[in-house]
Design a protein around this motif. Structure first.
Motif, PDB file in Angstrom:
ATOM      1  N   ILE A 108      36.965  27.072  26.073  1.00 32.52           N
ATOM      2  CA  ILE A 108      37.664  25.915  26.681  1.00 32.52           C
ATOM      3  C   ILE A 108      36.726  24.706  26.785  1.00 32.52           C
ATOM      4  CG2 ILE A 108      39.344  27.353  27.967  1.00 32.52           C
ATOM      5  CD1 ILE A 108      37.536  26.368  30.501  1.00 32.52           C
ATOM      6  N   HIS A 109      35.841  24.560  25.799  1.00 40.68           N
ATOM      7  CA  HIS A 109      34.929  23.405  25.738  1.00 40.68           C
ATOM      8  C   HIS A 109      33.864  23.421  26.829  1.00 40.68           C
ATOM      9  CE1 HIS A 109      37.668  21.734  22.744  1.00 40.68           C
ATOM     10  NE2 HIS A 109      38.662  21.994  23.569  1.00 40.68           N
ATOM     11  N   GLY A 110      33.549  24.630  27.310  1.00 45.42           N
ATOM     12  CA  GLY A 110      32.425  24.788  28.232  1.00 45.42           C
ATOM     13  C   GLY A 110      31.275  25.443  27.480  1.00 45.42           C
ATOM     14  N   PRO A 111      30.168  25.741  28.189  1.00 47.16           N
ATOM     15  CA  PRO A 111      29.013  26.346  27.497  1.00 47.16           C
ATOM     16  C   PRO A 111      29.222  27.818  27.153  1.00 47.16           C
ATOM     17  CG  PRO A 111      28.580  26.107  29.842  1.00 47.16           C
ATOM     18  CD  PRO A 111      29.921  25.474  29.608  1.00 47.16           C
ATOM     19  N   ASN A 112      28.454  28.299  26.180  1.00 48.03           N
ATOM     20  CA  ASN A 112      28.422  29.736  25.851  1.00 48.03           C
ATOM     21  C   ASN A 112      27.692  30.479  26.963  1.00 48.03           C
ATOM     22  OD1 ASN A 112      29.451  30.147  23.131  1.00 48.03           O
ATOM     23  ND2 ASN A 112      27.826  28.754  22.530  1.00 48.03           N
ATOM     24  N   GLY A 113      27.929  31.794  27.007  1.00 46.95           N
ATOM     25  CA  GLY A 113      27.110  32.629  27.885  1.00 46.95           C
ATOM     26  C   GLY A 113      27.506  32.587  29.346  1.00 46.95           C
ATOM     27  N   ILE A 114      28.709  32.118  29.630  1.00 45.60           N
ATOM     28  CA  ILE A 114      29.200  32.241  31.016  1.00 45.60           C
ATOM     29  C   ILE A 114      30.704  32.496  30.982  1.00 45.60           C
ATOM     30  CG2 ILE A 114      29.444  29.721  31.365  1.00 45.60           C
ATOM     31  CD1 ILE A 114      28.398  30.777  34.419  1.00 45.60           C
ATOM     32  N   GLY A 115      31.148  33.325  31.899  1.00 41.07           N
ATOM     33  CA  GLY A 115      32.576  33.643  31.986  1.00 41.07           C
ATOM     34  C   GLY A 115      32.901  34.026  33.402  1.00 41.07           C
ATOM     35  N   GLY A 116      34.102  34.519  33.579  1.00 47.75           N
ATOM     36  CA  GLY A 116      34.518  34.893  34.926  1.00 47.75           C
ATOM     37  C   GLY A 116      35.410  36.106  34.907  1.00 47.75           C
ATOM     38  N   LEU A 117      35.434  36.784  36.043  1.00 45.01           N
ATOM     39  CA  LEU A 117      36.353  37.913  36.202  1.00 45.01           C
ATOM     40  C   LEU A 117      37.047  37.780  37.547  1.00 45.01           C
ATOM     41  CD1 LEU A 117      37.464  40.654  35.175  1.00 45.01           C
ATOM     42  CD2 LEU A 117      35.618  41.752  36.457  1.00 45.01           C
ATOM     43  N   GLY A 144      44.924  30.595  40.084  1.00 44.23           N
ATOM     44  CA  GLY A 144      45.754  30.940  41.243  1.00 44.23           C
ATOM     45  C   GLY A 144      45.228  32.086  42.088  1.00 44.23           C
ATOM     46  N   CYS A 145      43.889  32.262  42.124  1.00 42.16           N
ATOM     47  CA  CYS A 145      43.359  33.314  43.013  1.00 42.16           C
ATOM     48  C   CYS A 145      42.484  32.673  44.090  1.00 42.16           C
ATOM     49  CB  CYS A 145      42.585  34.373  42.233  1.00 42.16           C
ATOM     50  SG  CYS A 145      40.970  33.862  41.620  1.00 42.16           S
ATOM     51  N   SER A 146      42.044  33.501  45.008  1.00 43.83           N
ATOM     52  CA  SER A 146      41.186  32.985  46.069  1.00 43.83           C
ATOM     53  C   SER A 146      39.727  33.016  45.565  1.00 43.83           C
ATOM     54  CB  SER A 146      41.413  33.875  47.292  1.00 43.83           C
ATOM     55  OG  SER A 146      40.221  34.139  47.935  1.00 43.83           O
ATOM     56  N   PRO A 147      38.872  32.071  46.028  1.00 47.33           N
ATOM     57  CA  PRO A 147      37.481  32.051  45.534  1.00 47.33           C
ATOM     58  C   PRO A 147      36.753  33.386  45.731  1.00 47.33           C
ATOM     59  CG  PRO A 147      37.946  30.080  46.799  1.00 47.33           C
ATOM     60  CD  PRO A 147      39.154  30.939  46.936  1.00 47.33           C
ATOM     61  N   ASN A 148      37.115  34.138  46.785  1.00 43.27           N
ATOM     62  CA  ASN A 148      36.382  35.407  46.980  1.00 43.27           C
ATOM     63  C   ASN A 148      36.859  36.513  46.031  1.00 43.27           C
ATOM     64  OD1 ASN A 148      38.690  36.373  48.146  1.00 43.27           O
ATOM     65  ND2 ASN A 148      37.916  36.296  50.245  1.00 43.27           N
ATOM     66  N   GLU A 149      37.808  36.172  45.158  1.00 47.12           N
ATOM     67  CA  GLU A 149      38.251  37.148  44.148  1.00 47.12           C
ATOM     68  C   GLU A 149      37.708  36.786  42.756  1.00 47.12           C
ATOM     69  OE1 GLU A 149      42.662  38.487  45.594  1.00 47.12           O
ATOM     70  OE2 GLU A 149      42.445  36.388  45.070  1.00 47.12           O
ATOM     71  N   PHE A 150      36.855  35.771  42.703  1.00 43.92           N
ATOM     72  CA  PHE A 150      36.357  35.297  41.403  1.00 43.92           C
ATOM     73  C   PHE A 150      34.855  35.554  41.263  1.00 43.92           C
ATOM     74  CE2 PHE A 150      34.876  32.459  38.163  1.00 43.92           C
ATOM     75  CZ  PHE A 150      35.922  32.420  37.239  1.00 43.92           C
ATOM     76  N   TYR A 151      34.470  36.257  40.206  1.00 45.47           N
ATOM     77  CA  TYR A 151      33.059  36.626  39.968  1.00 45.47           C
ATOM     78  C   TYR A 151      32.581  35.992  38.669  1.00 45.47           C
ATOM     79  CZ  TYR A 151      34.228  40.092  43.488  1.00 45.47           C
ATOM     80  OH  TYR A 151      34.647  40.684  44.648  1.00 45.47           O
ATOM     81  N   PHE A 152      31.362  35.446  38.712  1.00 43.62           N
ATOM     82  CA  PHE A 152      30.779  34.910  37.472  1.00 43.62           C
ATOM     83  C   PHE A 152      30.144  36.041  36.668  1.00 43.62           C
ATOM     84  CE2 PHE A 152      30.926  30.953  39.939  1.00 43.62           C
ATOM     85  CZ  PHE A 152      31.518  30.135  38.979  1.00 43.62           C
ATOM     86  N   THR A 153      30.288  35.953  35.343  1.00 47.43           N
ATOM     87  CA  THR A 153      29.675  36.921  34.431  1.00 47.43           C
ATOM     88  C   THR A 153      29.035  36.131  33.280  1.00 47.43           C
ATOM     89  OG1 THR A 153      31.591  37.084  32.961  1.00 47.43           O
ATOM     90  CG2 THR A 153      31.570  38.566  34.879  1.00 47.43           C
ATOM     91  N   SER A 154      28.540  36.852  32.276  1.00 48.46           N
ATOM     92  CA  SER A 154      27.926  36.150  31.141  1.00 48.46           C
ATOM     93  C   SER A 154      28.949  35.811  30.052  1.00 48.46           C
ATOM     94  CB  SER A 154      26.823  37.015  30.534  1.00 48.46           C
ATOM     95  OG  SER A 154      27.399  38.189  29.980  1.00 48.46           O
ATOM     96  N   GLY A 155      30.233  36.120  30.266  1.00 48.85           N
ATOM     97  CA  GLY A 155      31.241  35.776  29.257  1.00 48.85           C
ATOM     98  C   GLY A 155      32.367  36.787  29.217  1.00 48.85           C
TER      99      GLY A 155
END
Ligand SMILES: Cc1ncc(COP(=O)(O)O)c(C=O)c1O
Length: 379
Positions: free
Chosen positions: A201-210, A58-69
């Motif tokens: 959540i059944h996705g790959p290791n080593g990636i996450g979001g903030l 429920g956020c806007s795409p410009n508030e979502f950052y990819f991280t390593s987990g």
């Protein structure tokens, strides 16, 4: 039979998530910062993944950052936010049953002069809300609370905690164990920063979001080529981001149905163990997530039980996977003030929607047979 009941440590990736990973790695491998057409194609793919993931909370795409987990998301949120806002105040608040990826950044900040406060918890690890109210003062800049405890599944009252924010205080939520099991809407829940991890959540290791609310001041903790609007430098992991987004798409569209299934597996195991074995202690509260059941079998060392179960093809944890190699006991259960014989014999069963009722019946059967034998041997 192979029964994987360690889904809070890591889940098996969806076949679709694996396929997307392979497709993107082989056909969309350019650097999204490159100015040519292939770079643009990679950038478009990254933005599409960002849109899917942002929508899922429920956020806007410009508030979502990819991280390593989840670990990096927590570090970035806590250290990055505290450092950027230290002029506003130096009190930061959390509670002692958080994951190490929250407790360690807090320890680091303490060494940098921040005043760290820990809210006391009850015997299920729920924070004392009145104590939290008393701790929030005009120097408080950050509250950090998990959505779901990774060891006993306790669901924290995040909305109530959010309602206590005042002045300059922002709320960070480690939602690594809650995402995909409970619905999340950061705007409705009044959350300022939220950490996610793909491999739960059944996705790959080593990636996450903030998620970072627009206009919140936050410093990077990694410096470099200014990717992710300078908050998280480093060439973007397009394949993993696409795979994470695919997993989120599947998970979120099946959230209720999957949660119902996991809850019924959890209740089934709980009933079978409580009926079939004497002196079984359930360490998960009533208000716990569908995917986690923490149980103690006093008289049986959990490490021994883990290996006995492994020999029968059943995989569980004695605590959080990140801690189980380091510490002999669970600091989380210790903080809940449980007796040593309950802590020493605690096992975490964690479910996914891939598990079946037959697997649970088999697990219960093995435990009903093995626990009395192990108790005799260990006497
Ligand atoms: C509550 C919680 N926070 C953070 C993490 C760390 O996430 P990651 O493994 O993606 O770094 C975990 C992992 O088990 C977790 O359970």
């Amino acid at each position: 039979m192979e029964v994987y009941l360690d889904n809070s440590a890591t889940t098996k990736p969806y076949e679709e998530a694996v396929n997307v990973m392979c497709e993107v790695m082989s056909s969309n491998y350019a650097n999204p910062s490159s100015l040519h057409r292939m770079g643009k194609f990679a950038e478009d793919s990254l933005n599409k993944s960002r849109e899917t993931l942002a929508k899922s909370i429920g956020c806007s795409p410009n508030e979502f950052y990819f991280t390593s987990g989840g670990t990096e998301s927590n570090n970035l949120a806590i250290i990055g936010y505290a450092m950027a806002n230290k002029r506003e105040g130096n009190r930061i608040i959390t509670q002692p049953t958080e994951h190490a990826a929250v407790l360690e950044p807090f320890k680091y900040l303490e060494s940098q002069g921040f005043e760290v406060c820990y809210v006391p918890v009850d015997s299920f690890g729920f924070p004392n809300i009145n104590a939290l109210k008393d701790l929030i003062n005009d120097k408080t800049i950050l509250l950090s609370f998990m959505y779901v405890n990774n060891e006993n599944g306790a669901i924290f009252p995040i909305e109530e905690i959010a309602s206590l924010k005042r002045g300059k205080a922002s709320l960070h939520v480690d939602a690594v164990q809650g995402y995909g099991k409970l619905s999340i809407n950061v705007k409705k829940q009044n959350i300022d920063m939220l950490s996610l991890s793909s491999h739960k959540i059944h996705g790959p290791n080593g990636i996450g979001g903030l998620y970072v609310k627009n206009n919140l001041k936050i410093n990077p903790i990694v410096y470099g080529g200014s990717q992710e609007k300078s908050l998280r430098s480093g060439t973007e992991n397009i394949a993993s981001a696409s795979s994470f987004a695919k997993a989120a798409e599947i998970k979120i569209s099946n959230l209720e149905e999957d949660a119902k299934k996991m809850e019924s597996l959890k209740q089934h195991l709980k009933e079978k163990l409580c009926c079939g074995i004497e002196n079984v202690i359930i360490n998960s509260p009533e208000n716990s997530v569908c995917s986690i059941l923490n149980v103690s079998f006093p008289g049986v060392k959990s490490e021994v039980l883990l290996h006995v179960l492994e020999s029968k093809g059943i995989y569980v944890s004695t605590g959080s996977a990140c801690n189980s190699k380091k510490k002999k006991y669970s600091y989380v259960l210790k903080e809940m003030n449980l007796k040593d014989n309950i802590i020493d014999s605690a096992v975490r069963f964690s479910f996914s929607s891939f598990n079946t009722i037959e697997e649970i019946d088999y697990t219960a059967e093995v435990l009903i047979k093995e626990i009395p034998l192990l108790r005799k041997i260990m006497k």
